[in-house]
Scaffold this motif. Structure first.
Motif, PDB file in Angstrom:
ATOM      1  N   SER A 176       0.883  -0.992  -0.060  1.00 37.42           N
ATOM      2  CA  SER A 176       0.030   0.123   0.130  1.00 37.42           C
ATOM      3  C   SER A 176       0.875   1.473  -0.097  1.00 37.42           C
ATOM      4  O   SER A 176       0.745   2.361  -0.801  1.00 37.42           O
ATOM      5  CB  SER A 176      -0.827  -0.138   1.086  1.00 37.42           C
ATOM      6  N   LEU A 177       1.730   1.487   0.773  1.00 39.55           N
ATOM      7  CA  LEU A 177       2.736   2.357   0.843  1.00 39.55           C
ATOM      8  C   LEU A 177       3.472   2.601  -0.235  1.00 39.55           C
ATOM      9  O   LEU A 177       3.756   3.787  -0.880  1.00 39.55           O
ATOM     10  CB  LEU A 177       3.507   2.517   2.139  1.00 39.55           C
ATOM     11  N   ILE A 217       1.277   4.444  -2.845  1.00 46.61           N
ATOM     12  CA  ILE A 217       0.979   5.759  -2.532  1.00 46.61           C
ATOM     13  C   ILE A 217       2.001   6.576  -2.734  1.00 46.61           C
ATOM     14  O   ILE A 217       2.003   7.485  -3.574  1.00 46.61           O
ATOM     15  CB  ILE A 217       0.458   5.825  -1.100  1.00 46.61           C
ATOM     16  N   ILE A 223      -4.328   7.070  -4.678  1.00 47.13           N
ATOM     17  CA  ILE A 223      -4.217   7.511  -3.318  1.00 47.13           C
ATOM     18  C   ILE A 223      -5.456   7.601  -2.665  1.00 47.13           C
ATOM     19  O   ILE A 223      -5.175   7.115  -1.436  1.00 47.13           O
ATOM     20  CB  ILE A 223      -3.549   9.085  -3.322  1.00 47.13           C
ATOM     21  N   HIS A 231      -6.769   4.469  -1.540  1.00 51.93           N
ATOM     22  CA  HIS A 231      -5.823   3.842  -0.449  1.00 51.93           C
ATOM     23  C   HIS A 231      -6.092   4.371   0.931  1.00 51.93           C
ATOM     24  O   HIS A 231      -5.165   4.335   1.802  1.00 51.93           O
ATOM     25  CB  HIS A 231      -4.274   3.875  -0.652  1.00 51.93           C
ATOM     26  N   ARG A 232      -7.135   5.271   1.172  1.00 53.29           N
ATOM     27  CA  ARG A 232      -7.482   6.023   2.319  1.00 53.29           C
ATOM     28  C   ARG A 232      -7.498   4.964   3.522  1.00 53.29           C
ATOM     29  O   ARG A 232      -6.956   5.612   4.558  1.00 53.29           O
ATOM     30  CB  ARG A 232      -8.549   6.819   2.098  1.00 53.29           C
ATOM     31  N   ASN A 280      -5.967   2.100   3.800  1.00 56.60           N
ATOM     32  CA  ASN A 280      -4.429   1.957   4.337  1.00 56.60           C
ATOM     33  C   ASN A 280      -3.723   2.887   4.921  1.00 56.60           C
ATOM     34  O   ASN A 280      -3.121   2.702   5.821  1.00 56.60           O
ATOM     35  CB  ASN A 280      -3.848   1.367   2.926  1.00 56.60           C
ATOM     36  N   ILE A 281      -3.991   4.172   4.534  1.00 59.56           N
ATOM     37  CA  ILE A 281      -3.341   5.424   5.172  1.00 59.56           C
ATOM     38  C   ILE A 281      -3.591   5.436   6.540  1.00 59.56           C
ATOM     39  O   ILE A 281      -2.809   5.722   7.354  1.00 59.56           O
ATOM     40  CB  ILE A 281      -3.669   6.648   4.385  1.00 59.56           C
ATOM     41  N   SER A 282      -5.156   5.230   6.860  1.00 57.44           N
ATOM     42  CA  SER A 282      -5.465   5.231   8.241  1.00 57.44           C
ATOM     43  C   SER A 282      -4.803   4.102   9.178  1.00 57.44           C
ATOM     44  O   SER A 282      -4.164   4.405  10.102  1.00 57.44           O
ATOM     45  CB  SER A 282      -6.797   5.069   8.441  1.00 57.44           C
ATOM     46  N   ILE A 319      -1.860   2.460   8.347  1.00 58.55           N
ATOM     47  CA  ILE A 319      -0.336   3.226   8.277  1.00 58.55           C
ATOM     48  C   ILE A 319      -0.230   3.885   9.595  1.00 58.55           C
ATOM     49  O   ILE A 319       0.667   3.835  10.443  1.00 58.55           O
ATOM     50  CB  ILE A 319       0.134   3.643   6.891  1.00 58.55           C
ATOM     51  N   ARG A 320      -0.978   4.934   9.626  1.00 62.37           N
ATOM     52  CA  ARG A 320      -0.743   5.937  10.804  1.00 62.37           C
ATOM     53  C   ARG A 320      -0.990   5.398  12.307  1.00 62.37           C
ATOM     54  O   ARG A 320      -0.248   6.023  13.120  1.00 62.37           O
ATOM     55  CB  ARG A 320      -1.823   7.023  10.764  1.00 62.37           C
ATOM     56  N   GLU A 351      -0.832  -1.609   9.458  1.00 63.27           N
ATOM     57  CA  GLU A 351      -1.081  -1.923   8.263  1.00 63.27           C
ATOM     58  C   GLU A 351      -0.477  -3.294   7.925  1.00 63.27           C
ATOM     59  O   GLU A 351       0.451  -3.783   8.554  1.00 63.27           O
ATOM     60  CB  GLU A 351      -0.363  -0.942   7.274  1.00 63.27           C
TER      61      GLU A 351
END
Length: 213
Positions: free
Chosen positions: A139-140, A143, A182, A185-186, A188-190, A192-193, A197
């Motif tokens: 995912s990263l 992105i 991007i 993948h919102r 996934n971003i959540s 990751i933070r 992930e």
């Protein structure tokens, strides 16, 4: 009229839900019921294994390449072929054959670039692999590659590096598709933070993700 015909063909090609059909036909599994619920390459790898994931990636990539080169083969030059390829990306993301719920467009976008700007694709692939190795997160890597795509599409043509010059359609479509990747993948971003992930069993995991079991 020819352009519209090839745009429709490209959309229908992109709409073929490779992972979803492979899962249902050969494994008796609906990808939407497992893992992330996504029907794209990453979830196919995770749920069905390397063989199914590899075939899905190849099929999704091929959809974009065929859609891009097909009008060239038939001498349709009224529009840049990447416009036709973009219709395949749209089909993959919102497939008519799968209730308009598709993948995140990474593999099909790569296929479009393979047909239109292969050297530029190799550059983005290198970025993808480096980030994947450092982070262990597809995912990263997707992105970051999309972000790099936006920046370099605007910068590289000025120096005639990998891209010979500015192409209005190419620039607009790359920025639009990268932005779509991007946005898709919102979730996934959540994660990751939150350091939750999902990882692949390769790389350094430098951000120290600890996915939920």
């Amino acid at each position: 009229m020819n352009v519209l015909f090839f745009m429709i063909i490209a959309y229908l090609l992109g709409s073929i839900p490779s992972g979803l059909w492979i899962g249902k036909i050969f494994y008796g599994k609906n990808l939407r019921d497992y893992g992330s619920g996504n029907t794209g390459t990453t979830n196919t790898f995770r749920v069905l294994g390397v063989k199914a994931g590899s075939i899905t990636f190849a099929a999704d990539c091929l959809k974009g390449t065929v859609a891009t080169v097909l009008p060239i083969m038939f001498g349709v030059t009224q529009f840049s072929p990447i416009v036709i390829g973009a219709c395949a990306i749209l089909g993959h993301t919102f497939p008519v054959f799968a209730g308009f719920k598709g993948g995140k467009a990474v593999a099909t976008s790569a296929g479009v670039l393979l047909g239109f700007a292969p050297l530029y694709l190799l550059f983005l692939l290198a970025v993808f692999l480096i980030v994947l190795y450092l982070s262990s997160m597809i995912s990263l890597a997707s992105i970051i590659s999309a972000l790099v795509g936006i920046v370099t599409t605007l910068v590289f043509p000025a120096f005639h590096f990998l891209l010979s010059g500015y192409d209005f359609f190419f620039t607009v479509i790359i920025i639009a598709v990268a932005s779509l990747i991007i946005v898709r993948h919102r979730e996934n971003i959540s994660r990751i933070r939150q350091h939750k992930e999902n990882l692949v069993p390769w790389g350094l995991n430098i951000t120290k993700q600890e996915p939920r079991a």
